[in-house]
Motif scaffolding. Structure first.
Motif, short mmCIF file in Angstrom:
data_model
loop_
_atom_site.label_atom_id
_atom_site.label_comp_id
_atom_site.label_asym_id
_atom_site.label_seq_id
_atom_site.Cartn_x
_atom_site.Cartn_y
_atom_site.Cartn_z
N PRO A 55 11.01 -0.67 -7.08
CA PRO A 55 10.04 -1.48 -6.33
C PRO A 55 9.19 -0.67 -5.36
CG PRO A 55 12.20 -2.54 -6.39
CD PRO A 55 12.37 -1.18 -6.96
N LEU A 56 9.78 0.36 -4.74
CA LEU A 56 9.00 1.13 -3.78
C LEU A 56 7.89 1.91 -4.46
CD1 LEU A 56 11.81 2.42 -1.38
CD2 LEU A 56 10.05 0.73 -0.88
N LEU A 57 8.16 2.48 -5.64
CA LEU A 57 7.10 3.15 -6.40
C LEU A 57 6.04 2.16 -6.84
CD1 LEU A 57 8.95 5.77 -8.62
CD2 LEU A 57 7.28 6.22 -6.84
N LEU A 58 6.49 0.97 -7.23
CA LEU A 58 5.54 -0.08 -7.61
C LEU A 58 4.67 -0.48 -6.43
CD1 LEU A 58 4.71 -1.99 -9.93
CD2 LEU A 58 6.37 -3.63 -9.03
N ALA A 59 5.28 -0.54 -5.24
CA ALA A 59 4.50 -0.89 -4.04
C ALA A 59 3.48 0.19 -3.72
CB ALA A 59 5.45 -1.09 -2.85
N VAL A 60 3.86 1.45 -3.87
CA VAL A 60 2.90 2.54 -3.63
C VAL A 60 1.74 2.45 -4.60
CG1 VAL A 60 2.60 5.05 -3.66
CG2 VAL A 60 4.64 4.06 -2.63
N ALA A 61 2.05 2.19 -5.89
CA ALA A 61 0.99 2.06 -6.88
C ALA A 61 0.06 0.91 -6.55
CB ALA A 61 1.61 1.87 -8.26
N ASN A 62 0.64 -0.22 -6.16
CA ASN A 62 -0.17 -1.39 -5.82
C ASN A 62 -1.07 -1.11 -4.62
OD1 ASN A 62 -0.99 -4.18 -5.89
ND2 ASN A 62 0.34 -4.48 -4.12
N LEU A 63 -0.51 -0.47 -3.59
CA LEU A 63 -1.30 -0.18 -2.40
C LEU A 63 -2.39 0.84 -2.68
CD1 LEU A 63 1.58 -0.11 0.24
CD2 LEU A 63 -0.31 -1.74 0.15
N GLU A 64 -2.09 1.84 -3.53
CA GLU A 64 -3.11 2.81 -3.90
C GLU A 64 -4.29 2.10 -4.57
OE1 GLU A 64 -3.59 5.92 -3.43
OE2 GLU A 64 -1.70 6.64 -2.64
N LEU A 87 5.99 4.76 2.06
CA LEU A 87 6.33 6.14 1.71
C LEU A 87 7.49 6.65 2.55
CD1 LEU A 87 2.77 7.69 1.23
CD2 LEU A 87 4.51 7.34 -0.53
N GLU A 88 7.55 6.26 3.82
CA GLU A 88 8.68 6.68 4.65
C GLU A 88 9.98 6.11 4.12
OE1 GLU A 88 10.08 6.53 9.35
OE2 GLU A 88 8.27 5.49 8.68
N GLN A 89 9.97 4.83 3.75
CA GLN A 89 11.17 4.23 3.16
C GLN A 89 11.52 4.88 1.83
OE1 GLN A 89 10.48 0.03 2.89
NE2 GLN A 89 9.86 -0.17 5.02
N LEU A 90 10.50 5.19 1.05
CA LEU A 90 10.73 5.81 -0.25
C LEU A 90 11.35 7.20 -0.10
CD1 LEU A 90 10.40 5.77 -3.33
CD2 LEU A 90 8.06 6.61 -3.00
N ASN A 91 10.87 7.96 0.88
CA ASN A 91 11.43 9.30 1.10
C ASN A 91 12.91 9.23 1.42
OD1 ASN A 91 8.91 10.48 0.69
ND2 ASN A 91 8.37 10.39 2.87
N ARG A 92 13.29 8.30 2.29
CA ARG A 92 14.70 8.15 2.64
C ARG A 92 15.53 7.74 1.42
NH1 ARG A 92 13.49 4.50 7.94
NH2 ARG A 92 12.61 6.13 9.27
N ALA A 93 14.98 6.83 0.62
CA ALA A 93 15.71 6.39 -0.56
C ALA A 93 15.88 7.52 -1.56
CB ALA A 93 14.97 5.21 -1.21
N ILE A 94 14.85 8.33 -1.76
CA ILE A 94 14.94 9.45 -2.70
C ILE A 94 16.02 10.44 -2.27
CG2 ILE A 94 13.70 11.48 -3.55
CD1 ILE A 94 11.16 9.75 -3.53
N LEU A 95 16.02 10.78 -0.99
CA LEU A 95 16.96 11.79 -0.51
C LEU A 95 18.38 11.25 -0.45
CD1 LEU A 95 14.80 13.38 2.33
CD2 LEU A 95 15.19 14.24 0.03
#
Length: 676
Positions: A55-64, A87-95
């Motif tokens: 969902p976070l990648l989908l949200a980034v795509a939608n916002l872009e 993106l901040e939430q996504l970075n934490r989730a990735i790591l």
């Protein structure tokens, strides 16, 4: 993507901001924004093949997509802010999840059929099919490279890798994903051009494949930049922890049988990835690191100051310099930096221990707050440094430069403190996401209201500048105002402090002081007036009176404490005052000496004595004045004369009105009262 197009752009690192007064409020404000402005996750206009499963990648795509489609600046700014939060939430989730399962990727053996499809389309001469196959192949390569990047960065993050290792990972990702999409973009533009015929099924597949690849590349590029900035911001801590071998130490502790038993029984997730739990090794290492920094703060810093003082004392023992200079400098370091350094080391210990304990959760909010506190400590140290420099060195500076005014030093110190606090506040606002340029621009709108509300303060600041420029008075001067008389303590930015002679303090606004008449008794370099009258009895020999006048004048000329026309004033007039006609008046130098028969009073012959003492100190002036009076009395006595006193004659009459005595000799009233 265009040739040479870089997927990674290194952002400019923002300097952490400060000021404890705004810290908590700004932090809470920033913490509340994600809940209020969480973006809506939608999958519109992303093509038939949903390329993002998270969902976070989908949200980034939608916002872009929404950012590129909007033309309203306010909406664009709002969407950009939402993208930064996602993106901040996504970075934490990735790591925290090791970088896995964020994008669907084909296994390595599945790429071979895609390459064969490209070769077969070229053999058949079907250009559309060839372009579709190339886009699908590069789409798979892009997803595979992005997944590899996330896994590599997450593993390096868990090992506290240095910055160079992250840079190599992002550089490899950039090289692997370089792809010239210009021909494909031109083909799609021709198919979608106004007036073109409706695309057939193969052409529509080409359009969808191009849009999917372009969308995927754009989102991956954005995420890669954000992730690189995120991990690069912790490069200092990574480098330090990597140098200490923290990761190896944690692994060695967790490999011990007793640690494995504790991890299995008390701590959850032993079989999960290393980023999903807090182990015994992490707890012990974090505790040891915290105690080490605490020991440095409490023990090592004072010891270093003692060693520094001892080394400088031995180095300057035989030197002709002032021996107190070393002691004063060491005292300056101790009073200015010891307490901030201790607090700084404690904060660093908390930050590093938090990174060891909470790194696997990638929660940087507390670390961001600590980074703001670092600069708050810098501001604290600078303010203490300014105060201690004024306290320890201003006396020596004023003695070496007598023309330098103490209140000017205080004014510059106050302005320095003000500038440090203002700059710190601006950095703090910028650190917590406020647009400084917009804030400064908004001040123009509210500037009139602010200026009206602060007009008294502004007037007092300009009054302070006026007092200093006009040189009305300075610290230590004895002045007289309509509101009181006393000695000037300080000339501040807002008010002037006056110590009265009954030991009270008067606070006078600078704007008021600059507009009133001020009598400054301390603007005298030579000459404090001595003026009194000696009355001689009537019936004194006038020749003796004249001789007395001459003797008093000669005594004053020869007196070592009395100024006369022959007194040397070169030490008081080091420079000429071009704007003053009489330099003596300009410098406050009086050497007038007058001794004359002044008047025939009611009961005495009056001699006026008018002169100036060399000293302007009150106690010294009293001593000189006392000596002059005693010498004058001695001269009067030596010439056979007497000092008169007020007297009157009383006439007593009989009841019938006839006087008992026609003439009564001047006699004291007390004698007449006892001898009628």
């Amino acid at each position: 993507m265009k040739p040479g197009h870089s997927l990674v752009r290194v952002p400019r690192r923002r300097t952490p901001g400060l000021l404890v007064a705004l810290l908590a409020g700004l932090w809470l404000f920033s913490a509340s924004v994600p809940a209020e402005e969480a973006p809506v996750l939608r999958a519109e206009n992303l093509g038939d093949t949903a390329p993002f499963t998270k969902p976070l990648l989908l949200a980034v795509a939608n916002l872009e997509q929404r950012i590129s489609a909007t033309t309203n600046e306010s909406n664009r700014a709002r969407l950009t802010h939402q993208r930064a939060l996602v993106l901040e939430q996504l970075n934490r989730a990735i790591l925290s999840q090791g970088g896995r399962r964020f994008v669907d990727q084909l296994p390595a053996h599945a790429l071979q059929p895609l390459r064969e499809a490209v070769t077969q389309a070229r053999r058949d001469g079907d250009q559309t099919a060839e372009m579709i196959a190339i886009l699908r192949l590069n789409n798979a390569i892009l997803s595979q490279s992005f997944a590899g990047l996330l896994t590599t960065v997450a593993n390096a993050w868990m090992r506290f890798a240095p910055t160079a290792e992250f840079e190599r990972a992002f550089t490899r990702f950039e090289h692997r994903t370089t792809f010239n999409q210009v021909p494909f973009g031109r083909a799609v533009q021709q198919l979608q051009a106004p007036g073109a015929t409706a695309p057939n099924a193969a052409e529509q597949t080409l359009i969808d494949a191009y849009q999917d690849y372009n969308q995927r590349a754009q989102v991956f590029d954005t995420v890669a930049q954000s992730l690189f900035a995120f991990v690069k911001g912790s490069s200092t801590s990574n480098r330090f922890l990597h140098w200490l071998g923290i990761s190896a130490l944690i692994g060695a502790i967790d490999a011990q049988p007793w640690a494995m038993d504790i991890n299995a029984s008390l701590l959850p997730g032993r079989q999960a990835s290393l980023g999903q739990f807090i182990s015994v090794g992490q707890i012990l290492v974090a505790t040891l690191l915290f105690l080490a920094f605490l020991g440095i703060a409490l023990v090592l810093l004072p010891l270093l100051l003692r060693l520094l003082r001892r080394a400088w004392s031995q180095g300057t023992r035989n030197a002709p310099a002032d021996p107190s200079h070393t002691e004063r400098f060491v005292r300056l370091l101790r009073q200015s930096f010891l307490a901030p350094l201790r607090v700084l080391l404690v904060l660093i210990a908390i930050a590093q221990a938090s990174r060891i304990l909470l790194l696997r959760e990638s929660d940087e909010r507390m670390l961001a707050l600590l980074s703001s506190l670092y600069v708050v400590l810098i501001v604290w140290a600078l303010l203490r440094l300014i105060d201690n420099v004024v306290m320890l060195y201003s006396g020596t500076l004023l003695r070496r430069h007598p023309t330098l005014r103490g209140e000017l030093v205080n004014f510059l110190a106050s302005m320095s403190r003000f500038l440090v606090i203002v700059i710190a506040a601006l950095y703090l606002l910028q650190h917590f996401g406020f647009d400084i340029r917009a804030l400064l621009a908004s001040l123009g709108i509210g500037g009139l209201a602010v200026a009206f509300a602060a007009k008294e303060t502004i007037a007092n600041i300009f009054g302070c500048i006026s007092i200093i420029i006009d040189d009305m008075f300075q610290q230590g001067d004895w002045i007289v105002t309509p509101d009181g008389e006393g000695t000037v303590i300080d000339i501040g930015l807002r008010s002037t402090k006056l110590r009265t002679f009954d030991n009270a303090v008067i606070f006078l606004p600078n704007a008021y002081v600059a507009s009133i008449d001020v009598r400054n008794w301390s603007r005298r370099k030579l000459g404090r007036r001595i003026k009194f009258t000696i009355g001689l009895e009537y019936g004194s020999d006038m020749q003796q009176v004249k001789k007395t006048v001459d003797d008093i004048r000669a005594m004053l000329i020869a007196h070592e404490g009395i100024a006369d026309s022959g007194t040397d004033t070169s030490s008081y007039t080091r420079q000429q005052l071009a704007k003053i006609a009489d330099a003596m008046d300009g410098y406050g130098i009086k050497r007038t000496l007058l001794v004359y028969l002044d008047a025939l009073g009611d009961s005495s012959i009056d001699i006026l004595i008018y002169c100036f003492s060399k000293t302007i100190d009150w106690e010294g002036w009293l001593q000189v004045k006392q000596d002059v009076i005693l010498r004058c009395c001695a001269i009067v006595a030596a010439n056979g004369l007497s000092i008169a006193f007020p007297s009157q004659t009383l006439y007593l009459r009989k009841d019938g009105g006839t006087a008992l005595s026609d003439v009564g000799r001047a006699q004291p009233l007390a004698d007449r009262a006892t001898n009628p």
